[in-house]
Design a protein around this motif. Structure first.
Motif, PDB file in Angstrom:
ATOM      1  N   THR A   1       0.843  -1.106  -0.017  1.00 55.29           N
ATOM      2  CA  THR A   1       0.103   0.111  -0.082  1.00 55.29           C
ATOM      3  C   THR A   1       0.667   1.086  -0.005  1.00 55.29           C
ATOM      4  O   THR A   1       2.098   1.354   0.638  1.00 55.29           O
ATOM      5  CB  THR A   1      -0.764   0.017   1.228  1.00 55.29           C
TER       6      THR A   1
ATOM      7  N   GLY B   1       0.487   5.278   1.050  1.00 49.56           N
ATOM      8  CA  GLY B   1      -0.396   6.237   1.873  1.00 49.56           C
ATOM      9  C   GLY B   1      -0.079   7.601   1.399  1.00 49.56           C
ATOM     10  O   GLY B   1       1.157   8.184   1.237  1.00 49.56           O
TER      11      GLY B   1
ATOM     12  N   THR C   1      -5.340   6.193   0.216  1.00 51.17           N
ATOM     13  CA  THR C   1      -4.756   4.862   0.385  1.00 51.17           C
ATOM     14  C   THR C   1      -4.742   4.071  -0.850  1.00 51.17           C
ATOM     15  O   THR C   1      -5.794   3.668  -1.622  1.00 51.17           O
ATOM     16  CB  THR C   1      -4.915   3.845   1.517  1.00 51.17           C
TER      17      THR C   1
ATOM     18  N   HIS D   1      -4.179   0.708  -3.094  1.00 51.98           N
ATOM     19  CA  HIS D   1      -3.583  -0.855  -2.907  1.00 51.98           C
ATOM     20  C   HIS D   1      -3.021  -1.269  -4.121  1.00 51.98           C
ATOM     21  O   HIS D   1      -3.638  -0.873  -5.048  1.00 51.98           O
ATOM     22  CB  HIS D   1      -4.726  -1.658  -2.411  1.00 51.98           C
TER      23      HIS D   1
END
Length: 266
Positions: free
Chosen positions: A37, A39, A87, A89
């Motif tokens: 991930t 951020g 976020t 993924h």
């Protein structure tokens, strides 16, 4: 790298400002064929709250899959919440090339009569463990080969590296023996050993030389290794059962001849 485009020179004077910061990459060390991930934080850096905020990933590596939409409509910031968090993924390809992969982004914000665009970049480093293939053993069944016999040639392929080797193929080249000379092994994990077996046949004796070509995929490329091969085939000797039969026949004849000689002496 940050580039800035403003539709009106007065836009910055009005006190509108927003910035983008990469707050986390989890896990920090990304390998091939792995989920991770990223951020992202959008923060207000001006006196007034920016409106119509849009964050977009405009360019990224083909070795990385992004599961969320590339364009994220943030809208307007509030006084109680002047920071917004996004976020993403992501997933790295099984054949991802090791090294730095660059992402290009664009942040857009403004008002009714102006907008500001800020272009930026960030990178993800893929640390792929490399395989190390080698031949650990070569042997034949039977161990001593005679002309006219079937030969089972076994080649043990060992991965002594820390990474996984993919699409492993073994090919026997320039070997003047009859038989299938290609074998697909697929994946070989770290510290794993897989056998490649070939069946050959010939009616000739001699020393037969060839080449073992080993192909595998790593980092989106085909790697090739070559090893020499030599097989010795002997001329076909007398069959063991035939030798036993001859000995028995000679023994029986000797018995009768010896018995006949004794009877003649009586």
């Amino acid at each position: 790298m940050i580039s800035l485009m403003v539709t009106s020179i007065n836009a910055l004077d009005k006190g509108y400002c927003a910035i983008v910061e990469i707050t986390s990459i989890n896990p920090s060390s990304v390998g091939a064929d792995e989920d991770f991930t990223v951020g992202i934080q959008i923060d207000n850096c001006g006196d007034k709250l920016p409106e119509n905020i849009i964050f977009e990933i405009t360019s990224y590596s083909k070795d990385i899959e992004i599961k969320e939409p590339l364009i994220n409509y943030v809208g307007k910031m509030g006084y109680a919440n002047s920071k917004r968090f996004i976020t993403y993924h992501m997933h790295s390809s099984p054949d991802a090339i090791p090294g730095e992969h660059v992402f290009e982004t664009k942040l857009t914000y403004g008002g009714e009569d102006f907008f500001i665009e800020k272009e930026n970049t960030f990178s993800i480093t893929i640390n792929t463990q490399e395989p190390d293939l080698t031949i650990s053993r070569i042997y034949t069944t039977p161990e001593i080969i005679y002309a006219g016999e079937k030969i089972i040639l076994t080649i043990d392929i060992e991965n002594a590296g820390n990474g996984e080797a993919k699409d492993v193929r073994v090919e026997i080249e320039n070997l003047n023996l009859e038989g299938v000379k290609q074998k697909y092994l697929g994946k070989i994990k770290s510290d794993e050993n897989l056998p490649a077996r070939f069946v050959f046949e010939t009616n000739e004796k001699g020393i037969f030389e060839g080449n073992i070509k080993l192909n595998y995929k790593f980092g989106g490329e085909i790697k090739e290794l070559n090893f020499p091969l030599q097989i010795q085939i002997f001329s076909k000797g007398i069959n063991k059962f035939l030798v036993v039969a001859i000995i028995l026949i000679l023994g029986v004849l000797g018995y009768f001849l010896f018995g006949k000689e004794l009877n003649s002496k009586k």
